[in-house]
Enzyme design. Structure first.
Site, PDB file in Angstrom:
ATOM      1  CB  SER A 152       0.075  -4.540  -3.983  1.00 22.26           C
ATOM      2  OG  SER A 152      -1.169  -4.051  -3.523  1.00 22.26           O
ATOM      3  CE1 TYR A 166       1.803  -5.102   0.871  1.00 21.12           C
ATOM      4  CE2 TYR A 166       0.124  -3.636  -0.046  1.00 21.12           C
ATOM      5  CZ  TYR A 166       0.754  -4.875  -0.013  1.00 21.12           C
ATOM      6  OH  TYR A 166       0.351  -5.878  -0.864  1.00 21.12           O
TER       7      TYR A 166
END
Length: 262
Positions: A152, A166
């Site tokens: 990501s 995350y």
């Protein structure tokens, strides 16, 4: 070299974790449409079954599934055993399954770190470790097996949202991928990461419903990702065209990271 051969994934054996929905589904569809045999895996058996039905209707390639709850190490081991019963090699492993947890800094719980790091980082290592014999059986000096890790851009930049576990897990995944590239390269296995920007997915659904226009306003190309964007990048990395790419992190984000403001 003929472009059909250069980007061909015909008859490749592919495993996509979390391949029934979201980005994983986009990737699975890209490989099936181009003649690969794709196994998808998640804990949602109904979603896997429905996805395979739809994917097999596309023709060219084939889709099948093996159910596994990646939060449970025993399920990961069972997935590997089942895949080894069905296949003698694995050409491409796509580690896509992931989890997120958002909460204010002052309230961010310990459970979030355990849950997110387990799925996004630890299980990626453990699944890859267990599947290395199948990957090694597929890889050669001229045509290595491939590991493609779905990271990501939040692992490349500081995220706007309070998703501490995350973003940390994705930064860790990016580096783990480089470590694996170094360690597994001599076994004729490459390891690369796609650091994805925003795509339409279950994980992003609520955020996009509230902030899609704002998010797209910060992307130089003015839109979120589409199916062909992530599928095409995976097809490149999985084909002859990407056979000498190893240890790379590709930002697939329309230029969002490059245009981040200080």
């Amino acid at each position: 070299m003929d472009i059909q051969d250069l980007f061909s994934v015909k008859d490749k054996i592919v495993l996509v974790t979390g391949g029934a929905k979201g980005i994983g589904r986009m990737i699975s569809e890209g490989f099936v449409q181009n003649g690969a045999k794709v196994y998808i895996s998640s804990r949602d058996a109904k979603a896997c079954e429905e996805a395979c039905k739809e994917l097999n209707a596309l023709g060219k390639g084939k889709a099948d599934y093996i159910t596994a709850d990646f939060y449970k190490l025993e399920d990961v081991k069972k997935l590997v055993v089942e895949l080894m019963k069905r296949e003698k090699k694995l050409d491409i492993l796509i580690n896509n399954s992931g989890s997120n947890w958002g909460a204010p800094y002052s309230e961010y719980p310990s459970a979030a770190w355990t849950r997110v790091l387990t799925l996004n980082l630890q299980r990626v290592f453990e699944l890859t470790q267990l599947l290395t014999p199948l990957l090694s059986a597929a890889g050669t000096a001229s045509s290595p097996a491939r590991i493609i890790n779905i990271g990501s851009i939040d692992g490349l930049r500081v995220p706007a949202l309070e998703t501490f576990a995350y973003s940390s897990s994705k930064a860790g995944l990016h580096h783990l991928s480089r470590v694996l590239a170094h360690h597994l390269g001599p076994k004729h296995i490459t390891s690369n990461t796609i650091a994805c920007g925003p795509f339409q997915s279950k994980m992003m659904k609520a955020t996009l419903e509230q902030f899609q226009e704002v998010i797209e306003g910060g992307i130089p190309l003015g839109r979120i990702g589409r199916e062909g964007d992530v599928a095409g990048t995976c097809l490149y990395l999985g084909s002859r065209a990407g056979s000498w790419v190893n240890g790379a992190t590709i930002a697939l984000d329309g230029g969002a990271v490059a245009s981040a403001k200080l």
